[in-house]
Design an enzyme around this catalytic site. Structure first.
Site, mmCIF file in Angstrom:
data_model
loop_
_atom_site.group_PDB
_atom_site.id
_atom_site.type_symbol
_atom_site.label_atom_id
_atom_site.label_comp_id
_atom_site.label_asym_id
_atom_site.label_seq_id
_atom_site.Cartn_x
_atom_site.Cartn_y
_atom_site.Cartn_z
ATOM 1 N N LYS A 70 -9.098 -5.612 11.469
ATOM 2 C CA LYS A 70 -7.968 -4.929 12.119
ATOM 3 C C LYS A 70 -7.678 -5.508 13.504
ATOM 4 O O LYS A 70 -6.523 -5.570 13.936
ATOM 5 C CB LYS A 70 -8.244 -3.427 12.197
ATOM 6 C CG LYS A 70 -8.278 -2.746 10.828
ATOM 7 C CD LYS A 70 -6.937 -2.861 10.106
ATOM 8 C CE LYS A 70 -6.861 -1.987 8.874
ATOM 9 N NZ LYS A 70 -5.535 -2.021 8.237
ATOM 10 N N TYR B 155 -14.525 -4.156 8.900
ATOM 11 C CA TYR B 155 -13.201 -3.506 8.963
ATOM 12 C C TYR B 155 -12.578 -3.676 10.355
ATOM 13 O O TYR B 155 -11.407 -4.058 10.477
ATOM 14 C CB TYR B 155 -13.374 -2.023 8.626
ATOM 15 C CG TYR B 155 -12.102 -1.206 8.692
ATOM 16 C CD1 TYR B 155 -11.185 -1.218 7.641
ATOM 17 C CD2 TYR B 155 -11.822 -0.403 9.797
ATOM 18 C CE1 TYR B 155 -10.020 -0.456 7.697
ATOM 19 C CE2 TYR B 155 -10.662 0.361 9.860
ATOM 20 C CZ TYR B 155 -9.763 0.337 8.808
ATOM 21 O OH TYR B 155 -8.613 1.081 8.875
ATOM 22 N N SER C 227 -5.549 -0.545 13.211
ATOM 23 C CA SER C 227 -6.423 0.631 13.270
ATOM 24 C C SER C 227 -6.854 0.887 14.704
ATOM 25 O O SER C 227 -7.161 -0.060 15.445
ATOM 26 C CB SER C 227 -7.666 0.411 12.414
ATOM 27 O OG SER C 227 -8.620 1.432 12.662
ATOM 28 N N GLY D 34 0.834 -1.207 0.000
ATOM 29 C CA GLY D 34 0.000 0.000 0.000
ATOM 30 C C GLY D 34 0.866 1.252 0.000
ATOM 31 O O GLY D 34 0.435 2.321 0.436
#
Ligand code: NAP
Length: 250
Positions: free
Chosen positions: A157, A153, A140, A11
């Site tokens: 994480k 999500y 996160s 990324g």
């Protein structure tokens, strides 16, 4: 510039990953930028090279194990054995729990959690041979306290955090540290896309005013923590969750 080590940043063409790639290159490491957008990865690498660093861009989708393995082979051939891995590739999502399809759930888990697993598994043999390595997984802050509309999500994480702790215990005796940085509220294309979709209520500046340090985070804030974790002097830091969030989570 003499290069210290060879790093892979997934990324790395955008946001936090890009800042980490630039910082690691600035600190003397040769950097391979893995991103699903090959052109953006090449542009980021060219910028680093123009500043005197050593970098290559490699088109790798972290949900494709064959592409990851091919990318690692390219890194070995062009930059040498990778001994630093930063997993920053990530995908967010905002969906009411009952509207999350199996496809959406699987896609977010595939990028954020399985992608991290596959990249680690592809690189760890080199790291074991070297007897020294650093892995930093970007998780996160939402995994600290949860986040509505983000069960997929947040689960992915939280999985990255557990994965990091377990892998650290397994690889510690081999000279490899594994840590995770859960960022909180960092000004990147991902955050601004959430804002423009109306997912941040009154917006980034409003949240910044409520943050204890009274500003939004910068990608460079995450890069600074990562730069420490990959150093020799961080050899006694492993299996840790190093929050970088302006005090939003303690
Ligand atoms: P970003 O600017 O969107 O950067 C993420 C990068 O990962 C993009 O270049 C993206 O490419 C790439 N990517 C996405 N899926 C990929 C895949 N399957 N294979 C390879 N590359 C892929 O977002 P960011 O804010 O810097 O996020 C970086 C990491 O920090 C993510 O893991 C994110 O979950 C985490 N994080 C960020 C914040 C924040 O406040 N910004 C907070 C907590 C956690 P495309 O642009 O083509 O999708």
């Amino acid at each position: 510039m003499t290069t210290e080590r060879t790093a892979i940043v997934t990324g790395g063409a955008s946001g936090i990953g890009l800042a980490i790639a630039e910082r690691l290159a600035h600190d003397g490491n040769a950097v391979a930028i893995f991103d699903r957008d090959g052109a953006a990865a090449a542009t980021a690498a060219a910028k680093i090279e123009a500043q005197g660093g050593t970098a290559i861009g490699v088109e790798v989708d972290v949900t494709d194990r064959a592409r990851i393995d091919a990318g690692v082979t390219t890194v070995r051939e062009r930059l040498g054995r990778p001994t630093i891995l930063v997993n920053s590739a990530g995908l967010d999502g905002f969906d009411p729990f009952l509207k999350i399809t199996a496809e959406k759930w699987n896609r977010i888990l595939a990028v954020n959690l399985t992608g991290t697993f596959d990249c680690c598994q592809a690189v760890v043999p080199d790291m074991i041979e070297e007897g020294w390595a650093r892995i930093v997984n970007i998780s996160s802050s939402s995994a600290h306290g949860g986040q509505p509309l983000m069960t997929h999500y947040v689960a992915s994480k939280a999985g990255v955090i557990g994965f990091t702790k377990a892998l650290a215990l397994e690889l510690g005796p081999k000279g490899i540290t594994v840590n995770t940085i859960p960022p909180g509220f960092i000004d990147t294309p991902m955050l601004r896309a959430s804002e423009s979709k109306g997912r941040l209520g009154e917006g980034v500046e409003h949240h910044a005013a409520l943050t204890p340090v009274r500003r939004v985070g910068r990608p460079e804030d995450i890069a600074a923590a990562c730069a420490f974790l990959v150093k020799d002097e961080a050899s006694y830091v492993t299996g840790q969750v190093i929050g970088v969030n302006g005090g939003r989570n303690t």
